[in-house]
Design an enzyme around this catalytic site. Structure first.
Site, mmCIF file in Angstrom:
data_model
loop_
_atom_site.group_PDB
_atom_site.id
_atom_site.type_symbol
_atom_site.label_atom_id
_atom_site.label_comp_id
_atom_site.label_asym_id
_atom_site.label_seq_id
_atom_site.Cartn_x
_atom_site.Cartn_y
_atom_site.Cartn_z
ATOM 1 N N GLY A 1 43.593 31.453 20.304
ATOM 2 C CA GLY A 1 44.829 31.411 21.093
ATOM 3 C C GLY A 1 44.624 30.769 22.448
ATOM 4 O O GLY A 1 45.456 29.988 22.915
ATOM 5 N N GLY B 1 39.112 31.246 16.206
ATOM 6 C CA GLY B 1 39.868 32.005 15.216
ATOM 7 C C GLY B 1 39.333 31.884 13.803
ATOM 8 O O GLY B 1 38.126 31.885 13.571
ATOM 9 N N ARG C 1 30.998 35.684 18.057
ATOM 10 C CA ARG C 1 31.367 35.946 19.449
ATOM 11 C C ARG C 1 30.269 36.720 20.175
ATOM 12 O O ARG C 1 30.101 36.555 21.390
ATOM 13 C CB ARG C 1 32.693 36.719 19.489
ATOM 14 N N LYS D 1 51.445 29.978 10.010
ATOM 15 C CA LYS D 1 52.805 29.794 10.522
ATOM 16 C C LYS D 1 52.971 28.559 11.407
ATOM 17 O O LYS D 1 52.189 28.331 12.327
ATOM 18 C CB LYS D 1 53.225 31.034 11.323
#
Length: 404
Positions: A385, A361, A40, A208
């Site tokens: 996200g 991510g 980043r 998840k």
């Protein structure tokens, strides 16, 4: 609606002007406060260099981790300031506060081309407040670091899905522009969301199902194949009646997965074999088993070699690929082959003309940790996200506010 860009700002002229930049420096640190993945930081360099070289007085805002609205040395941006100094080839000072005395003194002392980083904006609880007045008060104080003629550049794509003070409210108070990074991310994701070349394959992993439910619902109708690995695949396997033993499982999502399989079963592709382990540990005993033969009391920590072959076969003919989420616990060498194999299959497909996007991510981190060729993908996003929410069709507040 049009968004002004960094190029528009540079054309207006920035020499001697204060430019407030929101970057995304939420980088992973180890126990020694060393940066383990500087992706980043590197991605932010073109915008910061362009402003500095054009003579702007650059003040950079960023966050790191979740310090819960108060100063915490564990989440200081000191390692980022040091890394940024090295990458930019010029000293980047770090203010010891965000909008306090030190930040103001250092801002007042900037000369043309200087770059200043203020401390973690999340050290102030107003940054993430749900109260617009509180966020606005903080935004006013951030803007006060700039003199008359100041401007704001939004360049932290990883945070544009949040209506936070340094992302959203500052943009309402200054002439605002999309930085090079944000502009590039939106252009790439728009291509994937609106006009993907076919066959279009989406690869989803991570822990998840609930985290990816929105993107599954949004993308399944558009894709030719939806490959599912990582921790989330065990809930899908359980929905098919597989006993996943002690593997990660979201029991409350089993019925949802059954519904998804009923609707999109012709597109959803699940593992056929797994790497089972005695425990969640880097040195755990392991064995490769068919999906329905995990030994009693064991857990799966990766997809197996036959699964990688199956997934690679589908990816070989793809013309567009979006990948978000690792296939297993890639941080453990013994359970990294699934992620490495699928990533390599995407690289091979890209060489044959496929347009491939890594959705930020852990996926982006795995590419670097496993030593894969970053240039082997068409684009590696800096915002996990944010990229998922964009593809879901959600409005990103930090982008919407840039529209004039």
């Amino acid at each position: 609606m049009t968004v002004k860009t960094l190029q528009d700002l540079l054309a207006e002229g920035v020499e001697g002007r204060y430019v407030l930049v929101r970057s995304d420096f939420n980088v992973p640190l180890n126990d020694k406060q060393e940066i383990t993945d500087s992706g980043r930081i590197k991605a932010s360099l073109p915008t910061l260099k362009a402003l500095s070289e054009a003579g702007a007085k650059v003040i950079v805002m960023a966050h790191l981790g979740r310090p819960k609205g108060e100063p915490n040395p564990k989440y200081s941006l000191a390692p980022v300031a040091a890394a940024l100094s090295d990458e930019l080839g010029q000293y980047v000072a770090l203010a010891s506060d965000v909008v306090g005395e030190d930040a103001h003194e250092r801002a007042n002392g900037l000369t043309d081309g200087d770059v200043l980083l203020v401390e973690n904006v999340r050290f102030d609880p107003r940054e993430t407040s749900k109260d617009e007045a509180e966020r606005g008060e903080f935004a006013d104080q951030l803007v006060a670091l700039t003199a008359e003629g100041g401007a704001f550049v939004s360049d932290g794509f990883g945070v544009v899905h949040r209506a936070q003070a340094s992302v959203y409210d500052v943009a309402k108070r200054l002439p605002h522009y999309a930085g090079g990074l944000v502009e590039k991310e939106i252009d790439v994701l728009k291509k994937v969301a609106e006009d993907p070349a076919k066959p279009y394959v989406v690869v989803l992993g991570g822990s998840k199902v609930s985290d990816k439910l929105g993107v599954i619902e949004a993308l399944a109708p558009k894709t030719d194949a939806l490959i599912i690995g990582g921790g989330m695949c065990y809930t899908f396997l359980a929905a098919q009646g597989v006993n996943v033993q002690k593997s990660l499982l979201q029991e409350e999502m089993i019925d949802t997965c059954k519904s998804l399989l009923e609707r999109y079963g012709d597109k959803i592709v699940l593992p056929v074999d797994l790497v089972a382990a005695t425990e969640f540990a880097a040195d755990a005993e392991k064995k490769i088993v068919p999906v329905n033969e995990i030994p009693e009391g064991w857990m799966s920590l990766d997809v197996g070699p036959e699964t990688v072959k199956k997934f690679a076969g589908i990816l070989a003919s793809a013309k567009t690929v979006f990948w978000n989420g690792p296939m297993g616990v890639f941080e453990f060498e013994a359970f990294s082959d699934g992620t490495r194999g699928v990533a390599q299959a995407i690289i091979d497909s890209t060489k044959n003309g496929c347009f491939s996007v890594v959705g930020g991510g852990d996926s982006a981190a795995s590419v670097r940790l496993l030593g894969l060729d970053e240039d082997g993908f068409s684009h590696i996003s800096t915002g996990g996200g944010a990229s998922l929410e964009y593809l879901e069709g959600k409005e990103l507040p930090g982008v919407a506010v840039l529209n004039d």
